[in-house]
Scaffold this motif. Structure first.
Motif, PDB file in Angstrom:
ATOM      1  N   PHE A 160      35.040  54.022 -27.482  1.00  0.00           N
ATOM      2  CA  PHE A 160      35.909  55.172 -27.271  1.00  0.00           C
ATOM      3  C   PHE A 160      35.179  56.256 -26.485  1.00  0.00           C
ATOM      4  O   PHE A 160      35.681  56.771 -25.482  1.00  0.00           O
ATOM      5  N   ASP A 161      33.974  56.620 -26.940  1.00  0.00           N
ATOM      6  CA  ASP A 161      33.225  57.703 -26.286  1.00  0.00           C
ATOM      7  C   ASP A 161      32.790  57.325 -24.874  1.00  0.00           C
ATOM      8  O   ASP A 161      32.699  58.192 -23.992  1.00  0.00           O
ATOM      9  N   THR A 162      32.530  56.035 -24.636  1.00  0.00           N
ATOM     10  CA  THR A 162      32.165  55.587 -23.296  1.00  0.00           C
ATOM     11  C   THR A 162      33.334  55.763 -22.334  1.00  0.00           C
ATOM     12  O   THR A 162      33.152  56.195 -21.188  1.00  0.00           O
ATOM     13  N   CYS A 163      34.533  55.435 -22.800  1.00  0.00           N
ATOM     14  CA  CYS A 163      35.723  55.617 -21.964  1.00  0.00           C
ATOM     15  C   CYS A 163      35.917  57.089 -21.604  1.00  0.00           C
ATOM     16  O   CYS A 163      36.219  57.432 -20.457  1.00  0.00           O
ATOM     17  N   LEU A 164      35.720  57.975 -22.595  1.00  0.00           N
ATOM     18  CA  LEU A 164      35.872  59.410 -22.321  1.00  0.00           C
ATOM     19  C   LEU A 164      34.798  59.900 -21.357  1.00  0.00           C
ATOM     20  O   LEU A 164      35.074  60.700 -20.454  1.00  0.00           O
ATOM     21  N   ALA A 165      33.562  59.426 -21.535  1.00  0.00           N
ATOM     22  CA  ALA A 165      32.485  59.843 -20.641  1.00  0.00           C
ATOM     23  C   ALA A 165      32.752  59.392 -19.207  1.00  0.00           C
ATOM     24  O   ALA A 165      32.498  60.134 -18.245  1.00  0.00           O
ATOM     25  N   GLU A 166      33.278  58.179 -19.052  1.00  0.00           N
ATOM     26  CA  GLU A 166      33.591  57.693 -17.717  1.00  0.00           C
ATOM     27  C   GLU A 166      34.703  58.525 -17.088  1.00  0.00           C
ATOM     28  O   GLU A 166      34.656  58.853 -15.895  1.00  0.00           O
ATOM     29  N   ALA A 167      35.687  58.889 -17.890  1.00  0.00           N
ATOM     30  CA  ALA A 167      36.778  59.729 -17.368  1.00  0.00           C
ATOM     31  C   ALA A 167      36.244  61.097 -16.942  1.00  0.00           C
ATOM     32  O   ALA A 167      36.640  61.627 -15.890  1.00  0.00           O
ATOM     33  N   ARG A 168      35.380  61.686 -17.743  1.00  0.00           N
ATOM     34  CA  ARG A 168      34.790  62.982 -17.361  1.00  0.00           C
ATOM     35  C   ARG A 168      34.049  62.871 -16.034  1.00  0.00           C
ATOM     36  O   ARG A 168      34.149  63.762 -15.171  1.00  0.00           O
ATOM     37  N   ALA A 169      33.293  61.781 -15.866  1.00  0.00           N
ATOM     38  CA  ALA A 169      32.547  61.597 -14.618  1.00  0.00           C
ATOM     39  C   ALA A 169      33.490  61.464 -13.429  1.00  0.00           C
ATOM     40  O   ALA A 169      33.207  61.992 -12.342  1.00  0.00           O
ATOM     41  N   MET A 170      34.609  60.796 -13.620  1.00  0.00           N
ATOM     42  CA  MET A 170      35.563  60.645 -12.533  1.00  0.00           C
ATOM     43  C   MET A 170      36.223  61.985 -12.187  1.00  0.00           C
ATOM     44  O   MET A 170      36.451  62.286 -11.018  1.00  0.00           O
ATOM     45  N   ILE A 171      36.533  62.773 -13.190  1.00  0.00           N
ATOM     46  CA  ILE A 171      37.095  64.103 -12.935  1.00  0.00           C
ATOM     47  C   ILE A 171      36.094  64.956 -12.167  1.00  0.00           C
ATOM     48  O   ILE A 171      36.438  65.637 -11.192  1.00  0.00           O
ATOM     49  N   GLU A 172      34.836  64.911 -12.588  1.00  0.00           N
ATOM     50  CA  GLU A 172      33.786  65.687 -11.901  1.00  0.00           C
ATOM     51  C   GLU A 172      33.584  65.211 -10.470  1.00  0.00           C
ATOM     52  O   GLU A 172      33.207  65.993  -9.587  1.00  0.00           O
ATOM     53  N   ALA A 173      33.842  63.916 -10.226  1.00  0.00           N
ATOM     54  CA  ALA A 173      33.703  63.368  -8.873  1.00  0.00           C
ATOM     55  C   ALA A 173      34.885  63.715  -7.975  1.00  0.00           C
ATOM     56  O   ALA A 173      34.890  63.371  -6.795  1.00  0.00           O
ATOM     57  N   GLY A 174      35.898  64.379  -8.532  1.00  0.00           N
ATOM     58  CA  GLY A 174      37.012  64.850  -7.718  1.00  0.00           C
ATOM     59  C   GLY A 174      38.280  64.030  -7.796  1.00  0.00           C
ATOM     60  O   GLY A 174      39.241  64.306  -7.057  1.00  0.00           O
ATOM     61  N   PHE A 175      38.334  63.052  -8.685  1.00  0.00           N
ATOM     62  CA  PHE A 175      39.542  62.244  -8.802  1.00  0.00           C
ATOM     63  C   PHE A 175      40.615  63.013  -9.564  1.00  0.00           C
ATOM     64  O   PHE A 175      40.362  63.566 -10.631  1.00  0.00           O
ATOM     65  N   GLN A 176      41.820  63.028  -8.998  1.00  0.00           N
ATOM     66  CA  GLN A 176      42.936  63.727  -9.619  1.00  0.00           C
ATOM     67  C   GLN A 176      43.815  62.807 -10.453  1.00  0.00           C
ATOM     68  O   GLN A 176      44.594  63.273 -11.277  1.00  0.00           O
ATOM     69  N   GLU A 177      43.701  61.507 -10.231  1.00  0.00           N
ATOM     70  CA  GLU A 177      44.470  60.551 -11.035  1.00  0.00           C
ATOM     71  C   GLU A 177      43.537  59.508 -11.621  1.00  0.00           C
ATOM     72  O   GLU A 177      42.710  58.915 -10.909  1.00  0.00           O
ATOM     73  N   ILE A 178      43.680  59.280 -12.916  1.00  0.00           N
ATOM     74  CA  ILE A 178      42.925  58.247 -13.620  1.00  0.00           C
ATOM     75  C   ILE A 178      43.911  57.237 -14.181  1.00  0.00           C
ATOM     76  O   ILE A 178      44.916  57.608 -14.789  1.00  0.00           O
ATOM     77  N   VAL A 179      43.620  55.961 -13.968  1.00  0.00           N
ATOM     78  CA  VAL A 179      44.476  54.875 -14.438  1.00  0.00           C
ATOM     79  C   VAL A 179      43.768  54.160 -15.584  1.00  0.00           C
ATOM     80  O   VAL A 179      42.623  53.724 -15.446  1.00  0.00           O
ATOM     81  N   VAL A 180      44.432  54.068 -16.715  1.00  0.00           N
ATOM     82  CA  VAL A 180      43.911  53.343 -17.870  1.00  0.00           C
ATOM     83  C   VAL A 180      44.348  51.894 -17.740  1.00  0.00           C
ATOM     84  O   VAL A 180      45.546  51.591 -17.709  1.00  0.00           O
TER      85      VAL A 180
END
Length: 414
Positions: A160-180
């Motif tokens: 669970f925490d790994t998924c959240l950490a990856e999402a945070r990294a993608m947001i910081e990298a400038g991605f506006q859409e995340i697909v689960v």
């Protein structure tokens, strides 16, 4: 001089997400990406095996690549590794990477090429304009027609925490859409937390533009997810349900975990809550034992609801699956005829659904600009859009516009 790599990914969104990570890993290793195999030093076929045609397409790329680029280093990976005749493939591919070893693909290629390679720590942002997070892999439903459990194995959920950490990294990298995404996202589970808990946690991340879900198994979380969509506009109002058939007899034979009444109950509730939600479905035409009356039930289901996307597949016998050995197999001509009928219905339903958005504000993730500076992207409802006058909105940004027409199956603002 850096080596050039061409990665071609076939099949589902999960496979596409894994292919994007391969591309990012090759780039981190110093490779230059090219868009054609005849320009590449390394060619990777990231294959699919869900149908015979999908598997054949991936293997065809290997043969064509060997002929067009004899000196290239050719790699076979993906789900077809579990089902293809590897004795034949070994005469074409230089390297075969099973699905379970995909994460080591770049390191293995570098070792075989006798090149130095130091894996980068942390998360590699994909080269795509949207970020996909793979939250789980594998499936143990063993539906009679499906090869996926044999190709990808039993369910394995990422922490669970790994998924959240990856999402945070993608947001910081400038991605506006995340697909689960996942092989069977509905089966996600980590320390008592399911996919619904994960989606809620992802929606709470600061800076998130919007979140999109890939396919959900029917009779799991679809109604709960719809309620989240109604409460939080960051969750794209798009659901994809692999219904496969509207005939209860076929659903029983295939080992599906629902009957058509469950589907109708879910759809009625979701559309009552979100009238303009975009719902896509999968249907298989010509499953063993599917009568003409049973097929007509699938047609009637399509006619009854405002579906936005309908993926239609003719039944394809896959090795080791129960359906391949079932009696009452239908002829190829019957499968093709029923597929054609459903595809015609699907086109009509999609056109009707898209008409709903003429004159209404639509928010689009901009993915590219063409030579005329027209922006291209996808709406939250997963509809293709072409936007004039969006030059001040950069790629990867969310841009709201009002469509005035439909052209070439896209919403446009002429």
């Amino acid at each position: 001089m850096s080596l050039k790599v061409f990665v071609r990914t076939f099949g589902c969104r999960l496979n596409q997400a894994e292919g994007a990570q391969m591309e990012a890993a090759f780039e981190a290793a110093g490779f230059t990406h090219v868009n054609a195999g005849n320009l590449a030093d390394v060619i990777v076929a990231n294959t699919c095996t869900v149908t015979q045609n999908a598997e054949a397409e991936g293997l065809r790329l290997l043969r064509q690549s060997r002929k067009a680029r004899p000196g290239a280093y050719i790699v076979l990976t993906g789900c077809a590794v579990a089902t293809a005749n590897l004795d034949e493939v070994r005469g074409i591919a230089d390297l075969i990477i099973p699905h379970a070893q995909k994460d080591e693909l770049v390191a293995t290629v570098m070792r075989h090429l006798e090149r130095e390679y130091t894996p980068l720590a942390g998360i590699l942002p994909p080269r795509t304009q949207r970020a996909a997070i793979k939250v789980q892999d594998g499936c143990d439903y063993y539906c009679a027609y499906c090869i996926v459990p044999y190709a990808r194995g039993t369910p394995q959920s990422r922490p669970f925490d790994t998924c959240l950490a990856e999402a945070r990294a993608m947001i910081e990298a400038g991605f506006q859409e995340i697909v689960v995404t996942g092989c069977n996202t509905s089966s996600y589970e980590d320390s008592g937390r399911n996919v619904l808990d994960l989606v809620k946690a992802l929606l709470a991340l600061p800076g998130l533009g919007r979140l999109r879900l890939s396919s959900l198994e029917p009779k799991t979380f679809e109604r709960d997810i719809a309620k989240l969509m109604a409460d939080d506009p960051k969750l794209c109002r798009y659901l994809h349900l692999p219904i496969q058939s509207a005939d209860n007899d076929v659903l029983r034979w295939m080992g599906r975990r629902y009957m058509i009444d469950h589907i109708r109950f879910a759809l009625d509730g979701i559309y009552a809550l979100l009238p303009d939600i975009s719902i896509g479905i999968d249907l298989i035409a010509g499953l063993p034992g599917e009568s003409e009356a049973g097929f007509n039930k699938s047609c009637a289901l399509v006619a009854a609801y405002p579906f936005s996307n309908i993926h239609v597949f003719p039944f394809s016998e896959r090795p080791r699956t129960a359906a391949a050995a079932m009696p009452n197999q239908l002829t190829d001509s019957t499968r093709k005829r029923r597929t054609k009928t459903l595809l015609e219905l699907a086109e009509k339903k999609r056109s009707e659904y898209m008409q709903r958005f003429i004159g209404k504000p639509v928010t689009v993730l901009i993915e590219m600009f063409d030579h005329q500076q027209t922006a291209h992207g996808w709406s939250a409802e997963y509809l293709p859009c072409e936007i004039s006058g969006a030059g001040n909105s950069p790629v990867r940004s969310l841009h709201t516009f009002t469509p005035t027409a439909i052209r070439n199956n896209a919403l446009v603002n002429d």
